[in-house]
Design a protein around this motif. Sequence first.
Motif, PDB file in Angstrom:
ATOM      1  N   VAL A   1      -1.595   8.386  14.539  1.00 59.49           N
ATOM      2  CA  VAL A   1      -1.393   9.193  15.745  1.00 59.49           C
ATOM      3  C   VAL A   1      -1.815  10.648  15.525  1.00 59.49           C
ATOM      4  N   SER A   2      -1.608  11.158  14.306  1.00 54.47           N
ATOM      5  CA  SER A   2      -1.920  12.564  14.032  1.00 54.47           C
ATOM      6  C   SER A   2      -3.375  12.797  13.630  1.00 54.47           C
ATOM      7  N   VAL A   3      -4.162  11.744  13.458  1.00 55.51           N
ATOM      8  CA  VAL A   3      -5.573  11.907  13.064  1.00 55.51           C
ATOM      9  C   VAL A   3      -6.366  12.748  14.063  1.00 55.51           C
ATOM     10  N   PRO A   4      -6.284  12.485  15.383  1.00 55.07           N
ATOM     11  CA  PRO A   4      -7.095  13.287  16.314  1.00 55.07           C
ATOM     12  C   PRO A   4      -6.777  14.774  16.288  1.00 55.07           C
ATOM     13  N   VAL A   5      -5.520  15.125  16.052  1.00 54.36           N
ATOM     14  CA  VAL A   5      -5.134  16.542  16.044  1.00 54.36           C
ATOM     15  C   VAL A   5      -5.844  17.268  14.908  1.00 54.36           C
TER      16      VAL A   5
ATOM     17  N   LEU B   1      -8.732   7.844  20.872  1.00 58.69           N
ATOM     18  CA  LEU B   1      -7.379   7.893  20.326  1.00 58.69           C
ATOM     19  C   LEU B   1      -6.487   8.835  21.136  1.00 58.69           C
ATOM     20  N   LEU B   2      -7.065   9.948  21.585  1.00 56.22           N
ATOM     21  CA  LEU B   2      -6.297  10.910  22.365  1.00 56.22           C
ATOM     22  C   LEU B   2      -5.970  10.398  23.758  1.00 56.22           C
ATOM     23  N   ALA B   3      -6.736   9.429  24.246  1.00 56.13           N
ATOM     24  CA  ALA B   3      -6.521   8.928  25.602  1.00 56.13           C
ATOM     25  C   ALA B   3      -5.198   8.179  25.725  1.00 56.13           C
ATOM     26  N   MET B   4      -4.705   7.638  24.611  1.00 58.35           N
ATOM     27  CA  MET B   4      -3.445   6.894  24.637  1.00 58.35           C
ATOM     28  C   MET B   4      -2.287   7.816  24.272  1.00 58.35           C
ATOM     29  N   PRO B   5      -1.139   7.682  24.939  1.00 56.33           N
ATOM     30  CA  PRO B   5       0.053   8.457  24.523  1.00 56.33           C
ATOM     31  C   PRO B   5       0.386   8.168  23.066  1.00 56.33           C
ATOM     32  N   SER B   6       0.785   9.199  22.347  1.00 56.33           N
ATOM     33  CA  SER B   6       0.956   9.068  20.897  1.00 56.33           C
ATOM     34  C   SER B   6       1.996   8.010  20.527  1.00 56.33           C
ATOM     35  N   LEU B   7       3.137   8.022  21.198  1.00 50.11           N
ATOM     36  CA  LEU B   7       4.181   7.062  20.850  1.00 50.11           C
ATOM     37  C   LEU B   7       3.750   5.642  21.197  1.00 50.11           C
TER      38      LEU B   7
ATOM     39  N   LEU C   1       0.677   4.516  21.210  1.00 49.31           N
ATOM     40  CA  LEU C   1      -0.295   4.130  20.190  1.00 49.31           C
ATOM     41  C   LEU C   1       0.407   3.737  18.897  1.00 49.31           C
ATOM     42  N   ALA C   2       1.416   4.504  18.497  1.00 54.09           N
ATOM     43  CA  ALA C   2       2.156   4.182  17.271  1.00 54.09           C
ATOM     44  C   ALA C   2       2.884   2.843  17.408  1.00 54.09           C
ATOM     45  N   ILE C   3       3.482   2.603  18.569  1.00 53.16           N
ATOM     46  CA  ILE C   3       4.175   1.327  18.790  1.00 53.16           C
ATOM     47  C   ILE C   3       3.186   0.162  18.735  1.00 53.16           C
ATOM     48  N   SER C   4       1.998   0.342  19.310  1.00 53.63           N
ATOM     49  CA  SER C   4       0.995  -0.722  19.304  1.00 53.63           C
ATOM     50  C   SER C   4       0.553  -1.058  17.882  1.00 53.63           C
ATOM     51  N   ILE C   5       0.307  -0.039  17.075  1.00 55.48           N
ATOM     52  CA  ILE C   5      -0.116  -0.266  15.692  1.00 55.48           C
ATOM     53  C   ILE C   5       0.994  -0.942  14.898  1.00 55.48           C
ATOM     54  N   ALA C   6       2.231  -0.455  15.066  1.00 57.38           N
ATOM     55  CA  ALA C   6       3.358  -1.033  14.339  1.00 57.38           C
ATOM     56  C   ALA C   6       3.606  -2.483  14.756  1.00 57.38           C
ATOM     57  N   ALA C   7       3.426  -2.792  16.043  1.00 53.26           N
ATOM     58  CA  ALA C   7       3.620  -4.163  16.507  1.00 53.26           C
ATOM     59  C   ALA C   7       2.555  -5.099  15.951  1.00 53.26           C
ATOM     60  N   ILE C   8       1.321  -4.604  15.818  1.00 54.12           N
ATOM     61  CA  ILE C   8       0.234  -5.433  15.279  1.00 54.12           C
ATOM     62  C   ILE C   8       0.422  -5.689  13.792  1.00 54.12           C
ATOM     63  N   LEU C   9       0.798  -4.669  13.042  1.00 56.36           N
ATOM     64  CA  LEU C   9       0.909  -4.788  11.586  1.00 56.36           C
ATOM     65  C   LEU C   9       2.223  -5.398  11.135  1.00 56.36           C
TER      66      LEU C   9
ATOM     67  N   ILE D   1      10.182  12.669  13.820  1.00 56.29           N
ATOM     68  CA  ILE D   1      10.743  12.206  15.094  1.00 56.29           C
ATOM     69  C   ILE D   1      10.120  10.865  15.501  1.00 56.29           C
ATOM     70  N   GLU D   2       8.808  10.728  15.373  1.00 61.02           N
ATOM     71  CA  GLU D   2       8.144   9.486  15.769  1.00 61.02           C
ATOM     72  C   GLU D   2       8.515   8.339  14.842  1.00 61.02           C
ATOM     73  N   ALA D   3       8.671   8.618  13.546  1.00 57.44           N
ATOM     74  CA  ALA D   3       9.096   7.573  12.618  1.00 57.44           C
ATOM     75  C   ALA D   3      10.507   7.102  12.951  1.00 57.44           C
ATOM     76  N   ALA D   4      11.384   8.044  13.282  1.00 57.16           N
ATOM     77  CA  ALA D   4      12.737   7.674  13.690  1.00 57.16           C
ATOM     78  C   ALA D   4      12.714   6.858  14.982  1.00 57.16           C
ATOM     79  N   ALA D   5      11.806   7.200  15.894  1.00 56.36           N
ATOM     80  CA  ALA D   5      11.697   6.453  17.148  1.00 56.36           C
ATOM     81  C   ALA D   5      11.255   5.010  16.894  1.00 56.36           C
ATOM     82  N   LEU D   6      10.292   4.817  15.994  1.00 56.88           N
ATOM     83  CA  LEU D   6       9.845   3.457  15.677  1.00 56.88           C
ATOM     84  C   LEU D   6      10.960   2.651  15.016  1.00 56.88           C
ATOM     85  N   SER D   7      11.689   3.287  14.092  1.00 55.24           N
ATOM     86  CA  SER D   7      12.814   2.594  13.472  1.00 55.24           C
ATOM     87  C   SER D   7      13.894   2.277  14.493  1.00 55.24           C
TER      88      SER D   7
END
Length: 318
Positions: free
Chosen positions: A188-192, A158-164, A166-174, A249-255
């Motif tokens: 995205v915040s799970v690995p931290v 999970l950490l190998a992928m950039p966080s944003l 990864l979030a875009i990929s999940i949002a696009a799939i779902l 910030i990431e939620a605003a970016a996805l929106s």
Amino acid sequence: MTIISRKKKEKIDRLAELAARDDERGVSLWQEAFRRLRRNPAAIVGAVVLGLFVIVSVVGPFLVPYAPEAQLWKGEIRVGFIPGVRAENWFGLDHIGRDQFSRMVVGARQTLLVGVVATMIGLAVGSLIGGIAGAAAGLGGRWGRAVDNVLMRFIDMLLAMPSLLLAISIAAILGASLTTVMIAVGTVSVPVFARLLRGAMIAQSNSDYVLAATSLGVRKPKIALAHVVPNSLAPVIVQATLTLATAIIEAAALSFLGLGNNDASIPEWGMMLADAQRYIDIAPRLAILPALGIIITALGFTLLGEAMREALDPKLRK
């Protein structure tokens, strides 16, 4: 009684009197941290910002002058002109004649909801993985280390992928929705959280109280749950405060990218920022207001989180 003995007695009496006046008792880690936070200007500023944000989010939608989806002034919108600040519209109108102030206030609730739920998802899942890995690595022997290696390799993926990304990929799939944004940002915040709790538990597993409990015959699962985990949660809680800022910030970016809530009648700061891009030349306030809301809110969480980390970490205490 000699003069020297009398002076010693008087000195002892004075010390006893001073000790009696000093009724301060020992304080816990959290009480000491709270004392430090009260003296930290950054913590005070962050707490005030977050307090105002929460009040606006919870109470504001019941007090807004107009419904955020009502296009009451649609007839006043013309090509190249959007009415600005005036008495009946404190922040002016948006591009289809809705009250911008009402939409900003109601959008604060949606932004807070997404940030809190996403952080709770990441905290719950990350703490579960990190807790199992930390207990297995610190107290589980050979098989425990094997479990730790498997879980940590998953976290490394999970950490190998950039966080944003990864979030875009999940949002696009779902698919685009508010729930999708929460899940994507939370993932995205799970690995931290996982790595942080695991590291804290491994450090605690070498403490004297763990050795004492083990020598008394206490079972290792009980040691992990009753002692190691509670003593390892402080940095995780601090990280949750910092993650809230990132989640917003990431939620605003996805929106902004069109992967958030697809119901335009429900305002959300990221979506409002995206809609404003087409009108930024004639009404820049439509982009400035939600952007300022996102920045100030994220700054409040960051200031409070950094202050909490300084208050709880002995190495960073001032």
